[in-house]
Each structure stands twice: as C-alpha cells, then as structure tokens.
Design a protein around this motif. Structure first.
Motif, PDB file in Angstrom:
ATOM      1  N   PHE A   1       0.860  -1.183   0.000  1.00 38.01           N
ATOM      2  CA  PHE A   1       0.000   0.000   0.000  1.00 38.01           C
ATOM      3  C   PHE A   1       0.892   1.228   0.000  1.00 38.01           C
ATOM      4  CE2 PHE A   1      -2.991  -3.098   1.710  1.00 38.01           C
ATOM      5  CZ  PHE A   1      -4.145  -2.776   1.019  1.00 38.01           C
ATOM      6  N   LYS A   2       0.655   2.118  -0.955  1.00 39.74           N
ATOM      7  CA  LYS A   2       1.501   3.300  -1.072  1.00 39.74           C
ATOM      8  C   LYS A   2       0.653   4.491  -1.515  1.00 39.74           C
ATOM      9  CE  LYS A   2       5.496   5.036  -3.603  1.00 39.74           C
ATOM     10  NZ  LYS A   2       6.428   4.768  -4.696  1.00 39.74           N
ATOM     11  N   ALA A   3       0.798   5.605  -0.807  1.00 38.33           N
ATOM     12  CA  ALA A   3       0.081   6.830  -1.168  1.00 38.33           C
ATOM     13  C   ALA A   3       0.725   7.451  -2.393  1.00 38.33           C
ATOM     14  CB  ALA A   3       0.108   7.809  -0.005  1.00 38.33           C
ATOM     15  N   LEU A   4      -0.103   7.883  -3.328  1.00 38.96           N
ATOM     16  CA  LEU A   4       0.364   8.527  -4.554  1.00 38.96           C
ATOM     17  C   LEU A   4      -0.159   9.954  -4.669  1.00 38.96           C
ATOM     18  CD1 LEU A   4      -0.248   5.579  -7.060  1.00 38.96           C
ATOM     19  CD2 LEU A   4       1.900   6.192  -5.913  1.00 38.96           C
ATOM     20  N   GLY A   5      -0.609  10.505  -3.570  1.00 36.58           N
ATOM     21  CA  GLY A   5      -1.159  11.861  -3.591  1.00 36.58           C
ATOM     22  C   GLY A   5      -2.659  11.837  -3.410  1.00 36.58           C
ATOM     23  N   THR A   6      -3.313  12.891  -3.879  1.00 38.28           N
ATOM     24  CA  THR A   6      -4.761  12.977  -3.752  1.00 38.28           C
ATOM     25  C   THR A   6      -5.409  13.138  -5.121  1.00 38.28           C
ATOM     26  OG1 THR A   6      -4.663  15.369  -3.417  1.00 38.28           O
ATOM     27  CG2 THR A   6      -4.667  14.004  -1.440  1.00 38.28           C
ATOM     28  N   ALA A   7      -6.660  12.767  -5.175  1.00 44.50           N
ATOM     29  CA  ALA A   7      -7.463  12.907  -6.391  1.00 44.50           C
ATOM     30  C   ALA A   7      -8.600  13.873  -6.090  1.00 44.50           C
ATOM     31  CB  ALA A   7      -8.017  11.555  -6.818  1.00 44.50           C
ATOM     32  N   GLU A   8      -8.812  14.823  -6.961  1.00 45.05           N
ATOM     33  CA  GLU A   8      -9.906  15.777  -6.814  1.00 45.05           C
ATOM     34  C   GLU A   8     -11.117  15.293  -7.610  1.00 45.05           C
ATOM     35  OE1 GLU A   8      -9.713  18.531  -4.885  1.00 45.05           O
ATOM     36  OE2 GLU A   8      -7.633  18.054  -4.348  1.00 45.05           O
ATOM     37  N   HIS A   9     -12.245  15.210  -6.967  1.00 46.87           N
ATOM     38  CA  HIS A   9     -13.523  14.835  -7.589  1.00 46.87           C
ATOM     39  C   HIS A   9     -13.441  13.545  -8.413  1.00 46.87           C
ATOM     40  CE1 HIS A   9     -15.103  18.652  -6.249  1.00 46.87           C
ATOM     41  NE2 HIS A   9     -14.035  19.231  -6.739  1.00 46.87           N
ATOM     42  N   PRO A  10     -12.977  12.446  -7.825  1.00 48.19           N
ATOM     43  CA  PRO A  10     -12.950  11.197  -8.579  1.00 48.19           C
ATOM     44  C   PRO A  10     -14.381  10.751  -8.917  1.00 48.19           C
ATOM     45  CG  PRO A  10     -12.536  10.759  -6.270  1.00 48.19           C
ATOM     46  CD  PRO A  10     -12.563  12.255  -6.431  1.00 48.19           C
ATOM     47  N   MET A  11     -14.558  10.259 -10.112  1.00 47.58           N
ATOM     48  CA  MET A  11     -15.872   9.833 -10.571  1.00 47.58           C
ATOM     49  C   MET A  11     -15.975   8.307 -10.479  1.00 47.58           C
ATOM     50  SD  MET A  11     -17.721  10.622 -14.207  1.00 47.58           S
ATOM     51  CE  MET A  11     -16.511   9.724 -15.150  1.00 47.58           C
ATOM     52  N   VAL A  12     -17.017   7.815  -9.831  1.00 47.49           N
ATOM     53  CA  VAL A  12     -17.225   6.375  -9.696  1.00 47.49           C
ATOM     54  C   VAL A  12     -17.480   5.768 -11.066  1.00 47.49           C
ATOM     55  CG1 VAL A  12     -18.749   4.585  -8.767  1.00 47.49           C
ATOM     56  CG2 VAL A  12     -18.079   6.523  -7.331  1.00 47.49           C
ATOM     57  N   LEU A  13     -16.738   4.702 -11.375  1.00 50.64           N
ATOM     58  CA  LEU A  13     -16.900   4.008 -12.644  1.00 50.64           C
ATOM     59  C   LEU A  13     -17.635   2.682 -12.487  1.00 50.64           C
ATOM     60  CD1 LEU A  13     -13.346   4.595 -14.175  1.00 50.64           C
ATOM     61  CD2 LEU A  13     -15.450   5.896 -14.586  1.00 50.64           C
ATOM     62  N   ASP A  14     -17.291   1.919 -11.445  1.00 50.99           N
ATOM     63  CA  ASP A  14     -17.886   0.593 -11.286  1.00 50.99           C
ATOM     64  C   ASP A  14     -17.642   0.095  -9.870  1.00 50.99           C
ATOM     65  OD1 ASP A  14     -19.303  -1.657 -12.031  1.00 50.99           O
ATOM     66  OD2 ASP A  14     -17.658  -2.561 -13.152  1.00 50.99           O
ATOM     67  N   TRP A  15     -18.397  -0.935  -9.468  1.00 49.21           N
ATOM     68  CA  TRP A  15     -18.188  -1.564  -8.169  1.00 49.21           C
ATOM     69  C   TRP A  15     -18.543  -3.038  -8.260  1.00 49.21           C
ATOM     70  CZ3 TRP A  15     -21.991   1.944  -9.278  1.00 49.21           C
ATOM     71  CH2 TRP A  15     -23.324   1.548  -9.126  1.00 49.21           C
ATOM     72  N   LYS A  16     -18.010  -3.811  -7.333  1.00 47.59           N
ATOM     73  CA  LYS A  16     -18.248  -5.258  -7.283  1.00 47.59           C
ATOM     74  C   LYS A  16     -19.557  -5.512  -6.553  1.00 47.59           C
ATOM     75  CE  LYS A  16     -13.642  -7.068  -7.854  1.00 47.59           C
ATOM     76  NZ  LYS A  16     -13.671  -6.870  -9.260  1.00 47.59           N
ATOM     77  N   ARG A  17     -20.620  -5.605  -7.318  1.00 50.64           N
ATOM     78  CA  ARG A  17     -21.961  -5.728  -6.766  1.00 50.64           C
ATOM     79  C   ARG A  17     -22.160  -6.995  -5.945  1.00 50.64           C
ATOM     80  NH1 ARG A  17     -21.647  -2.766 -11.088  1.00 50.64           N
ATOM     81  NH2 ARG A  17     -23.088  -1.070 -11.492  1.00 50.64           N
ATOM     82  N   GLY A  18     -21.427  -8.047  -6.251  1.00 51.13           N
ATOM     83  CA  GLY A  18     -21.600  -9.323  -5.552  1.00 51.13           C
ATOM     84  C   GLY A  18     -20.751  -9.481  -4.304  1.00 51.13           C
ATOM     85  N   HIS A  19     -19.882  -8.540  -4.014  1.00 51.41           N
ATOM     86  CA  HIS A  19     -19.006  -8.680  -2.845  1.00 51.41           C
ATOM     87  C   HIS A  19     -19.814  -8.445  -1.565  1.00 51.41           C
ATOM     88  CE1 HIS A  19     -15.781  -7.986   0.014  1.00 51.41           C
ATOM     89  NE2 HIS A  19     -14.999  -8.633  -0.832  1.00 51.41           N
TER      90      HIS A  19
END
Length: 156
Positions: A64-82
């Motif tokens: 796990f490594k931080a790469l900075g921050t993201a401004e206003h990330p837009m949701v693309l997809d999710w694992k509906r069955g998890h």
C-alpha cells in the motif's frame, strides 16, 4: 481510533452485537481482543492479526503506497456481488477528495473511480481489512442508503 466522526459512530452504535468505544489515536495500543478496529483518518505504525476498517488512511502493510490525492474522482464501477457492497448503489456518489494509492495484488478493489480504487478489501497473514480511500466528510456517502449497509456488512 478517531478524533470524532459523527456518522460512523452513530451507525456503529446501532449495531446490536457491537460494544463501541472510541480511542484517541495518541492513546492507541496494538493488540487487544476486538472484533473490529476502525481507523479514521489515521493509521498505526504496524498491525497485528485482526479485522480492520480504514477510512481516509492507508494500512501499514507492504504494497500500500500513497500517490497523492485525487480531486472529484468519478465512480466508474463496483463489485456488486461482494459481501461488503451487498445491496449498494454508488451511481452519482460525490467525492471532493480521495487518496490516490497503489495497492498490492492480493488486495481487491471493490469501488473503482476514474482516479483509482475508492474502496478495497484485503486479507493476508491474519489481517482482514476494508479500506475507504476518502474522508467521509469529503463525500455525500453518509447521506446515501449504501453507507449504513456498508458499515453493517463491515461489522459482520
């Protein structure tokens, strides 16, 4: 481990099988017989075996490594069955700011955005964790139906 997070604490208090107590990060001591430890915008130097939920912080585990921050990330997809995202809908989720991260190949992205994963699940060497890459106050998630379900699923 929090300095106060109203929504998260209220939901955890609703869990009948949970005895909730809050600890300031400066008073955290690893170990203990807890069913779930929630780290809110803070991570310890190391983790022992157990179940953890990280919110707005990365776990102290290899890969796990931080790469900075993201401004206003837009949701693309999710694992509906998890199991953590059971019955969740993230269409239109608004996030002002999120951690950008690198994660190990044994971690599973559950909620993906234009800037990388927003929710990750991982299990390794006696550690089972869920990670939310953004501060809840930087989003409208606490006001959505999927949030109480996620918290309840994490506790179970």
């Amino acid at each position: 481990m929090t300095k106060g997070k109203y929504f998260l604490e209220r939901l955890l208090n609703l869990e009948k099988q949970a005895d909730l107590f809050s600890v300031d990060p400066k008073d955290y001591k690893a170990g203990g017989d807890w069913s779930l430890v929630v780290f809110d915008r803070w991570a310890p130097e190391a983790l022992g075996p157990g179940r953890y939920l990280f919110v707005g912080a990365l776990p102290p585990m290899e890969g796990f490594k931080a790469l900075g921050t993201a401004e206003h990330p837009m949701v693309l997809d999710w694992k509906r069955g998890h199991p953590l995202l059971r019955f969740a809908n993230f269409n239109g989720l608004q996030i002002r700011k999120s951690l950008r991260m690198e994660h190990p190949d044994w971690a599973v992205p559950l909620l993906e955005s234009s800037e990388g994963p927003l929710v990750v699940s991982a299990e390794r060497r006696g550690v089972k964790l869920a990670l939310v890459a953004f501060d809840l106050f930087e989003s409208d998630w606490p006001f959505r139906l999927s949030f109480p379900g996620f918290v309840s699923n994490a506790v179970r």
